[in-house]
Scaffold this motif. Structure first.
Motif, PDB file in Angstrom:
ATOM      1  N   SER A 162      -0.250   1.688 -10.662  1.00  0.00           N
ATOM      2  CA  SER A 162      -0.423   3.056 -10.177  1.00  0.00           C
ATOM      3  C   SER A 162      -0.456   3.003  -8.651  1.00  0.00           C
ATOM      4  N   PRO A 163       0.670   3.233  -7.974  1.00  0.00           N
ATOM      5  CA  PRO A 163       0.694   3.165  -6.518  1.00  0.00           C
ATOM      6  C   PRO A 163      -0.285   4.126  -5.860  1.00  0.00           C
ATOM      7  N   ALA A 164      -0.474   5.303  -6.453  1.00  0.00           N
ATOM      8  CA  ALA A 164      -1.395   6.284  -5.862  1.00  0.00           C
ATOM      9  C   ALA A 164      -2.842   5.795  -5.944  1.00  0.00           C
ATOM     10  N   GLN A 165      -3.231   5.266  -7.093  1.00  0.00           N
ATOM     11  CA  GLN A 165      -4.584   4.747  -7.248  1.00  0.00           C
ATOM     12  C   GLN A 165      -4.824   3.575  -6.302  1.00  0.00           C
ATOM     13  N   ALA A 166      -3.821   2.706  -6.151  1.00  0.00           N
ATOM     14  CA  ALA A 166      -3.950   1.569  -5.251  1.00  0.00           C
ATOM     15  C   ALA A 166      -4.103   2.036  -3.802  1.00  0.00           C
ATOM     16  N   ALA A 167      -3.354   3.073  -3.418  1.00  0.00           N
ATOM     17  CA  ALA A 167      -3.470   3.611  -2.063  1.00  0.00           C
ATOM     18  C   ALA A 167      -4.859   4.188  -1.832  1.00  0.00           C
ATOM     19  N   ALA A 168      -5.395   4.891  -2.840  1.00  0.00           N
ATOM     20  CA  ALA A 168      -6.732   5.479  -2.704  1.00  0.00           C
ATOM     21  C   ALA A 168      -7.799   4.396  -2.609  1.00  0.00           C
ATOM     22  N   ALA A 169      -7.646   3.322  -3.381  1.00  0.00           N
ATOM     23  CA  ALA A 169      -8.611   2.219  -3.305  1.00  0.00           C
ATOM     24  C   ALA A 169      -8.583   1.580  -1.920  1.00  0.00           C
ATOM     25  N   SER A 170      -7.406   1.437  -1.352  1.00  0.00           N
ATOM     26  CA  SER A 170      -7.297   0.893   0.008  1.00  0.00           C
ATOM     27  C   SER A 170      -7.927   1.834   1.016  1.00  0.00           C
ATOM     28  N   PHE A 171      -7.752   3.126   0.799  1.00  0.00           N
ATOM     29  CA  PHE A 171      -8.332   4.114   1.709  1.00  0.00           C
ATOM     30  C   PHE A 171      -9.855   4.081   1.639  1.00  0.00           C
ATOM     31  N   GLN A 172     -10.389   3.886   0.436  1.00  0.00           N
ATOM     32  CA  GLN A 172     -11.842   3.762   0.279  1.00  0.00           C
ATOM     33  C   GLN A 172     -12.384   2.596   1.104  1.00  0.00           C
ATOM     34  N   LYS A 173     -11.718   1.458   1.060  1.00  0.00           N
ATOM     35  CA  LYS A 173     -12.160   0.293   1.829  1.00  0.00           C
ATOM     36  C   LYS A 173     -12.110   0.570   3.330  1.00  0.00           C
ATOM     37  N   LEU A 174     -11.058   1.257   3.750  1.00  0.00           N
ATOM     38  CA  LEU A 174     -10.931   1.574   5.172  1.00  0.00           C
ATOM     39  C   LEU A 174     -12.040   2.518   5.623  1.00  0.00           C
ATOM     40  N   LEU A 175     -12.346   3.518   4.798  1.00  0.00           N
ATOM     41  CA  LEU A 175     -13.436   4.429   5.148  1.00  0.00           C
ATOM     42  C   LEU A 175     -14.752   3.674   5.309  1.00  0.00           C
ATOM     43  N   SER A 176     -14.973   2.717   4.418  1.00  0.00           N
ATOM     44  CA  SER A 176     -16.197   1.926   4.507  1.00  0.00           C
ATOM     45  C   SER A 176     -16.271   1.159   5.822  1.00  0.00           C
ATOM     46  N   GLN A 177     -15.137   0.622   6.256  1.00  0.00           N
ATOM     47  CA  GLN A 177     -15.093  -0.107   7.528  1.00  0.00           C
ATOM     48  C   GLN A 177     -15.462   0.789   8.704  1.00  0.00           C
ATOM     49  N   TYR A 178     -15.194   2.088   8.563  1.00  0.00           N
ATOM     50  CA  TYR A 178     -15.454   3.015   9.669  1.00  0.00           C
ATOM     51  C   TYR A 178     -16.686   3.873   9.440  1.00  0.00           C
ATOM     52  N   GLY A 179     -17.585   3.391   8.553  1.00  0.00           N
ATOM     53  CA  GLY A 179     -18.916   3.990   8.448  1.00  0.00           C
ATOM     54  C   GLY A 179     -19.045   5.131   7.467  1.00  0.00           C
ATOM     55  N   ILE A 180     -18.092   5.292   6.554  1.00  0.00           N
ATOM     56  CA  ILE A 180     -18.172   6.347   5.545  1.00  0.00           C
ATOM     57  C   ILE A 180     -18.270   5.698   4.165  1.00  0.00           C
ATOM     58  N   LYS A 181     -19.339   5.986   3.446  1.00  0.00           N
ATOM     59  CA  LYS A 181     -19.563   5.420   2.120  1.00  0.00           C
ATOM     60  C   LYS A 181     -18.970   6.343   1.056  1.00  0.00           C
ATOM     61  N   VAL A 182     -18.231   5.758   0.115  1.00  0.00           N
ATOM     62  CA  VAL A 182     -17.720   6.508  -1.029  1.00  0.00           C
ATOM     63  C   VAL A 182     -18.662   6.258  -2.193  1.00  0.00           C
ATOM     64  N   THR A 183     -19.236   7.334  -2.736  1.00  0.00           N
ATOM     65  CA  THR A 183     -20.392   7.200  -3.618  1.00  0.00           C
ATOM     66  C   THR A 183     -20.069   7.088  -5.099  1.00  0.00           C
ATOM     67  N   ARG A 184     -18.786   7.251  -5.484  1.00  0.00           N
ATOM     68  CA  ARG A 184     -18.466   7.073  -6.902  1.00  0.00           C
ATOM     69  C   ARG A 184     -17.023   6.607  -7.038  1.00  0.00           C
ATOM     70  N   THR A 185     -16.659   6.239  -8.262  1.00  0.00           N
ATOM     71  CA  THR A 185     -15.317   5.722  -8.521  1.00  0.00           C
ATOM     72  C   THR A 185     -14.254   6.733  -8.105  1.00  0.00           C
ATOM     73  N   VAL A 186     -13.241   6.252  -7.436  1.00  0.00           N
ATOM     74  CA  VAL A 186     -12.162   7.118  -6.985  1.00  0.00           C
ATOM     75  C   VAL A 186     -11.316   7.543  -8.179  1.00  0.00           C
ATOM     76  N   LYS A 187     -11.079   8.847  -8.303  1.00  0.00           N
ATOM     77  CA  LYS A 187     -10.344   9.377  -9.442  1.00  0.00           C
ATOM     78  C   LYS A 187      -9.256  10.345  -8.985  1.00  0.00           C
ATOM     79  N   PRO A 188      -8.240  10.571  -9.844  1.00  0.00           N
ATOM     80  CA  PRO A 188      -7.219  11.551  -9.490  1.00  0.00           C
ATOM     81  C   PRO A 188      -7.781  12.960  -9.434  1.00  0.00           C
ATOM     82  N   ALA A 189      -7.183  13.785  -8.604  1.00  0.00           N
ATOM     83  CA  ALA A 189      -7.640  15.162  -8.426  1.00  0.00           C
ATOM     84  C   ALA A 189      -6.463  15.994  -7.951  1.00  0.00           C
ATOM     85  N   VAL A 190      -6.623  17.292  -8.016  1.00  0.00           N
ATOM     86  CA  VAL A 190      -5.630  18.201  -7.435  1.00  0.00           C
ATOM     87  C   VAL A 190      -6.341  19.038  -6.390  1.00  0.00           C
TER      88      VAL A 190
END
Length: 450
Positions: free
Chosen positions: A228-256
């Motif tokens: 799932s390229p979209a899910q993989a991109a979102a997981a990478s984005f979550q890691k990047l946010l963490s590096q810049y001081g933003i915590k993601v508080t739950r599992t990343v899921k698809p949304a509209v």
């Protein structure tokens, strides 16, 4: 030739090959415009002098068209773009499996429907207090991180988007969020049912997505793609946010994301003209499949394979090209089910060269230069091909048993000849011989005066 010198030479070749086709308001943005900036190495093409004839071109190509390495089903179509008329064809009555020359149809349709200055936006929006969504805009060249050696064009990247998003959230006093991802711009199956079974497992193609980084690759430079390229991109984005001081508080899921969602940050792709140049220069299968989806959306047919093909056919028809004998199933040419007449492949180049369509000029400027760039960098090195080096620009097509070449050549009289040459019956042991035969044919046209 050293690469810096080669690059400079290619710039001059681009100016020379397009002389007579591009001038004044028709010129490609950013291209060389005056003799003071970079004089053309050849005089502009004119309609003066002796025009090429069917008999002359036929005689010049006769021996090549008898080459047994081309197999039973092969042909050529030649059009005089300087005078606006067909010149010669042989074996062109039946369609061919085009392989990657099909990208000419996809990219010219994208330019025609969206325009060369169009860009694709990847963004982050706020959908409520502490809730954000990463929204894919169908940027085919989006990368994970910037690279100092990425070449042309400069790409948008997820790291820059993460920095901007983190700054926007912190300015609102937010340091923890839920994160969703929206890849709903494209619809329908992500993989083409007509592709070979090994294409996805071997990384030959990705599952097409409106949201991905590095064309769905698990990591930059690797062939293997994410399920799932979209899910993989979102997981990478979550890691990047963490590096810049933003915590993601739950599992990343698809949304509209709602249309009225508050925008937080965005990055824009290179222009479509630049993307088209990249796709054709490097024969980028994944980029072509994304552009097909955009054609479907732009024509009101939707962002699926079916919608993309419907939009492509409608767009080509509006450009004056006959698609009635063509069977098209993808945007990249990976499937052997595609069958396209040679005059249609050449037609994409012909309309891009027309003074009536300056918006399509990036199709020409992105074509590989024989012996110098892209998929033709290592071609035109065999006996009888040197006259095409630097004077032929063409898109290649290659599958096992299938070889094609479609583009343009400037002959000795200054005439611009648009051509398509193909065989889809090449004996496997004759692969290199057949490829050399196609190169000889294009080189012969460049040396023609016939």
């Amino acid at each position: 030739m050293a690469r810096p010198a080669r690059a400079a030479f290619v710039t001059l070749l681009t100016t020379a090959l397009c002389a007579g086709l591009v001038s004044g308001a028709d010129a490609v943005p950013g291209s060389v415009q005056t003799a003071e900036q970079a004089p053309a190495v050849l005089a502009p093409a004119t309609t003066e002098g002796v025009a090429p004839t069917a008999a002359g071109v036929g005689r010049a190509l006769a021996a090549i068209l008898k080459d047994p390495s081309l197999g039973a089903h092969h042909g050529v179509y030649v059009y005089d773009a300087s005078r606006g008329k067909p010149v010669f064809s042989a074996g062109a009555n039946t369609p061919y499996t085009p392989a990657s020359t099909l990208k000419l149809l996809t990219t010219v349709s994208a330019l025609a429907t969206l325009g060369p200055d169009h860009t694709f936006t990847t963004k982050v929006v706020s959908t409520g207090q502490g809730s954000i969504v990463l929204v894919g805009g169908g940027d085919p060249l989006l990368t994970l991180k910037p690279s100092v050696n990425e070449g042309f064009p400069t790409r948008a990247n997820l790291q820059t988007l993460a920095v901007s998003t983190a700054n926007a959230l912190k300015s609102r006093g937010v340091t923890a969020v839920t994160l969703g991802y929206d890849a709903s711009l494209f619809t329908g199956p992500a993989a083409n049912a007509n592709w070979e079974a090994n294409y996805l497992p071997e990384g030959i193609a990705a599952r097409t997505s409106a949201l991905w980084v590095n064309e769905g690759r698990v990591s930059a430079g690797m062939a293997r793609r994410a399920d799932s390229p979209a899910q993989a991109a979102a997981a990478s984005f979550q890691k990047l946010l963490s590096q810049y001081g933003i915590k993601v508080t739950r599992t990343v899921k698809p949304a509209v994301a709602p249309a009225a969602a508050t925008p937080l940050a965005q990055v824009k792709s290179p222009t479509l003209g630049q993307i088209v140049e990249y796709v054709n220069l490097h024969s980028d299968n994944d980029g072509a499949e994304v552009l097909l989806r955009h054609v479907g959306i732009a024509t009101g047919n939707g962002g699926s394979y079916v919608g993309g093909v419907q939009g492509l056919r409608a767009t080509l028809t509006k450009l004056g090209l006959d698609v009635s004998k063509a069977s098209i199933f993808d945007g990249s040419g990976l499937t052997r089910a595609n069958k396209v007449p040679l005059d249609l492949l050449a037609g994409a180049v012909r309309v891009a060269a027309s003074k009536d369509h300056p918006e399509l000029r990036h199709l020409l400027t992105g074509l590989p230069v024989a012996g110098f760039t892209g998929s033709l960098e290592e071609r035109f090195t065999t006996v009888g091909t040197s006259t095409g080096t630097g004077l032929v620009r063409a898109k290649t097509g290659t599958l096992t048993g299938v070889h094609s070449l479609a583009g343009l050549a400037r002959d000795r009289t200054g005439t611009i000849l648009v051509f398509a040459i193909a065989s889809d019956s090449v004996p496997v042991p004759k692969t290199l011989d057949a490829r050399a035969a196609l190169d000889r044919a294009a080189a012969t046209l460049a040396n023609c005066g016939c």
